[in-house]
Scaffold this motif. Structure first.
Motif, short mmCIF file in Angstrom:
data_model
loop_
_atom_site.label_atom_id
_atom_site.label_comp_id
_atom_site.label_asym_id
_atom_site.label_seq_id
_atom_site.Cartn_x
_atom_site.Cartn_y
_atom_site.Cartn_z
N GLY A 39 0.82 -1.20 0.00
CA GLY A 39 0.00 0.00 0.00
C GLY A 39 0.85 1.25 0.00
O GLY A 39 1.84 1.36 -0.74
N ASP A 40 0.51 2.21 0.87
CA ASP A 40 1.22 3.50 0.91
C ASP A 40 2.43 3.51 1.82
O ASP A 40 3.14 4.51 1.90
CB ASP A 40 0.26 4.60 1.36
N THR A 41 2.66 2.43 2.55
CA THR A 41 3.77 2.41 3.49
C THR A 41 4.92 1.58 2.93
O THR A 41 4.88 1.10 1.79
CB THR A 41 3.32 1.86 4.86
N THR A 42 5.97 1.43 3.71
CA THR A 42 7.09 0.57 3.36
C THR A 42 7.39 -0.33 4.54
O THR A 42 6.96 -0.09 5.67
CB THR A 42 8.35 1.40 3.03
N PHE A 43 8.15 -1.39 4.27
CA PHE A 43 8.58 -2.31 5.33
C PHE A 43 10.07 -2.13 5.59
O PHE A 43 10.84 -1.80 4.68
CB PHE A 43 8.30 -3.76 4.93
N GLY A 44 10.46 -2.37 6.84
CA GLY A 44 11.86 -2.33 7.22
C GLY A 44 12.22 -3.55 8.05
O GLY A 44 11.36 -4.34 8.45
N VAL A 45 13.52 -3.69 8.33
CA VAL A 45 14.04 -4.81 9.11
C VAL A 45 14.08 -4.39 10.58
O VAL A 45 14.76 -3.42 10.93
CB VAL A 45 15.45 -5.20 8.62
N SER A 46 13.37 -5.10 11.43
CA SER A 46 13.25 -4.71 12.84
C SER A 46 14.52 -4.95 13.63
O SER A 46 14.71 -4.36 14.69
CB SER A 46 12.10 -5.49 13.50
N GLY A 47 15.38 -5.86 13.15
CA GLY A 47 16.56 -6.24 13.91
C GLY A 47 16.33 -7.42 14.83
O GLY A 47 17.24 -7.84 15.54
N ARG A 48 15.12 -7.98 14.80
CA ARG A 48 14.80 -9.13 15.64
C ARG A 48 14.45 -10.33 14.77
O ARG A 48 14.08 -10.18 13.59
CB ARG A 48 13.65 -8.81 16.60
N LEU A 49 14.59 -11.51 15.37
CA LEU A 49 14.30 -12.77 14.71
C LEU A 49 13.40 -13.60 15.59
O LEU A 49 13.42 -13.48 16.81
CB LEU A 49 15.60 -13.57 14.48
N VAL A 50 12.63 -14.49 14.98
CA VAL A 50 11.95 -15.55 15.72
C VAL A 50 12.04 -16.81 14.87
O VAL A 50 11.81 -16.77 13.66
CB VAL A 50 10.48 -15.18 16.04
N ASN A 51 12.45 -17.91 15.50
CA ASN A 51 12.67 -19.16 14.76
C ASN A 51 13.67 -18.94 13.63
O ASN A 51 13.55 -19.52 12.55
CB ASN A 51 11.34 -19.70 14.21
N SER A 52 14.66 -18.08 13.87
CA SER A 52 15.69 -17.67 12.90
C SER A 52 15.14 -16.81 11.77
O SER A 52 15.90 -16.41 10.88
CB SER A 52 16.42 -18.89 12.29
N ASN A 53 13.87 -16.50 11.77
CA ASN A 53 13.23 -15.81 10.66
C ASN A 53 13.16 -14.30 10.89
O ASN A 53 12.90 -13.84 12.01
CB ASN A 53 11.82 -16.37 10.45
N LEU A 54 13.37 -13.57 9.82
CA LEU A 54 13.26 -12.12 9.79
C LEU A 54 11.92 -11.64 10.37
O LEU A 54 10.86 -12.12 9.97
CB LEU A 54 13.38 -11.66 8.33
N ILE A 55 11.98 -10.69 11.30
CA ILE A 55 10.78 -9.97 11.73
C ILE A 55 10.81 -8.60 11.06
O ILE A 55 11.69 -7.79 11.32
CB ILE A 55 10.70 -9.81 13.26
N MET A 56 9.86 -8.39 10.17
CA MET A 56 9.73 -7.10 9.50
C MET A 56 8.91 -6.17 10.39
O MET A 56 8.22 -6.60 11.31
CB MET A 56 9.01 -7.27 8.16
N TYR A 57 8.96 -4.88 10.09
CA TYR A 57 8.01 -3.94 10.68
C TYR A 57 7.51 -3.02 9.57
O TYR A 57 8.21 -2.78 8.58
CB TYR A 57 8.65 -3.14 11.82
N ASP A 58 6.29 -2.56 9.70
CA ASP A 58 5.79 -1.59 8.73
C ASP A 58 5.97 -0.19 9.30
O ASP A 58 5.84 0.04 10.50
CB ASP A 58 4.32 -1.85 8.37
#
Length: 370
Positions: free
Chosen positions: A146-165
């Motif tokens: 949509g009108d926003t973007t995603f970034g990298v939060s710096g955190r992981l769960v189950n080795s997987n990237l946690i994004m933030y909007d």
């Protein structure tokens, strides 16, 4: 209380230390020469009503999250990517890329570039999208933003990237496509298929495609993968160990073998990718004893697709295409059945998030199944 990177040092030591970027490691020492444009927060990202099966509550996933050691946006997303015709690309034909087709436009994103950024906020076919990749779990997924973007939060769960909007600052584990923290917790992102393939295969299928270039606005050694290599296979991608403890561990199979996984509101299923590419057709269920599904291979792109098959109609290869209930001429991506969204994942990561998953095929080697 959050576990930190320090709490996982034993797991890191087991596979060897390195100076890393990507899901785990520290920020690259190269300077920033420009970087992402200020796109603004915008409205919250689009979501869908139908959610995916989750084996864990959101608060459990938050409490199990780890500090990746880089800080928020320490791994910078690319928000103004540049492209050139794939026909003009000076790259090896066997180099992994992530292929996307939206609105009649085809693009390819080199894996070696995304291993340094993990998120590319882009437009494809006139639609605002985020192309995401987590090197530690081997997952490439696409989301409407949509009108926003995603970034990298710096955190992981189950080795997987946690994004933030950047509109609500909510947390989104990439593989789950579901909010776990913030005002959008329990919401489900609008996800679309990203194909893990090679530059040569994608160029053959889509000769007019555009290829993302190294003009990201950042100085990075894009010819150097901080984790190893897929061509030839080496480093983290071939070792059986993981850098961080998974949420759950399977009894069988190589941790880095690749499955094509699909999930619904009621369960999950994983097809061994190498087995699927060899046998062309595999049948299974969502969860143990759940609704019937079928997977078919597209060998020309080294990928596969998963469909609901409630009536268990017969599907069989017919040259490069498929026959469905006796009728021929269907491409792998276009069977007359309801297609489920599916993506490649390392077996340990899929099982960690979905310990109740069904598994179809033979457990095979590490790699990307190509």
């Amino acid at each position: 209380m959050y576990r930190t990177r320090r709490a996982a040092l034993a797991g890191i030591a087991a596979v060897g230390g390195a100076s890393l970027t990507g899901c785990l490691g520290g920020r690259a020492t190269d300077s920033v020469t420009g970087g992402a444009e200020d796109t603004g927060a915008g409205a919250p990202p689009p979501t869908v009503d139908a959610g995916y099966h989750l084996a864990y509550e959101a608060d459990t996933l938050v409490s199990e999250s780890l500090d990746g050691g880089v800080g928020k946006d320490g791994i910078p997303s690319v928000d103004d990517p540049a492209f050139r015709p794939i026909a003009e690309a000076d790259m090896a034909g066997n180099e992994p890329v992530f292929g996307v087709v939206r609105g009649g436009e085809a693009k390819a994103y080199p894996r070696r570039i995304l291993s340094h950024h993990e998120i590319v906020n882009d437009e494809v076919g006139g639609e605002s999208v985020a192309i995401t990749y987590c090197p530690l779990t081997g997952t490439a997924q696409g989301f409407r933003r949509g009108d926003t973007t995603f970034g990298v939060s710096g955190r992981l769960v189950n080795s997987n990237l946690i994004m933030y909007d950047r509109a609500t600052d909510s947390w989104w584990p990439q593989m789950l496509a579901t909010g776990v923290d913030g005002s959008m917790a329990d919401e489900t992102l609008d996800e679309f298929r990203v194909v893990w393939t090679t530059a040569g295969e994608w160029a053959t299928r889509h000769p007019d495609a555009s290829l993302m270039t190294e003009e990201t606005g950042y100085v990075r050694r894009y010819d150097s993968d901080p984790y190893g290599s897929y061509a030839p296979l080496s480093g983290y991608y071939v070792r059986d160990g993981t850098r961080f403890p998974p949420l759950a561990s399977p009894e069988d199979g190589h941790a880095k073998s690749v499955v094509i996984g699909a999930r619904t509101a009621t369960g999950a299923v994983a097809f061994d990718k190498t087995t699927l590419l060899s046998e062309r057709v595999l049948t299974g269920t969502v969860g143990e004893g759940g609704p019937a599904v079928i997977a078919v291979a597209d060998p020309a792109l080294s990928t596969g697709y998963v469909y609901r098959n409630p009536d268990e109609v017969a599907v069989e290869p017919d040259g490069d295409e498929y026959r469905v209930d006796g009728e021929g001429g269907f491409e792998a991506a276009d069977l007359p059945l309801e297609r489920l969204l599916a993506f490649d994942a390392m077996w340990f990561a899929w099982y960690g998030f979905y310990p109740d998953t069904a598994f179809v095929g033979e457990h095979t080697r590490a790699g990307y199944g190509g």
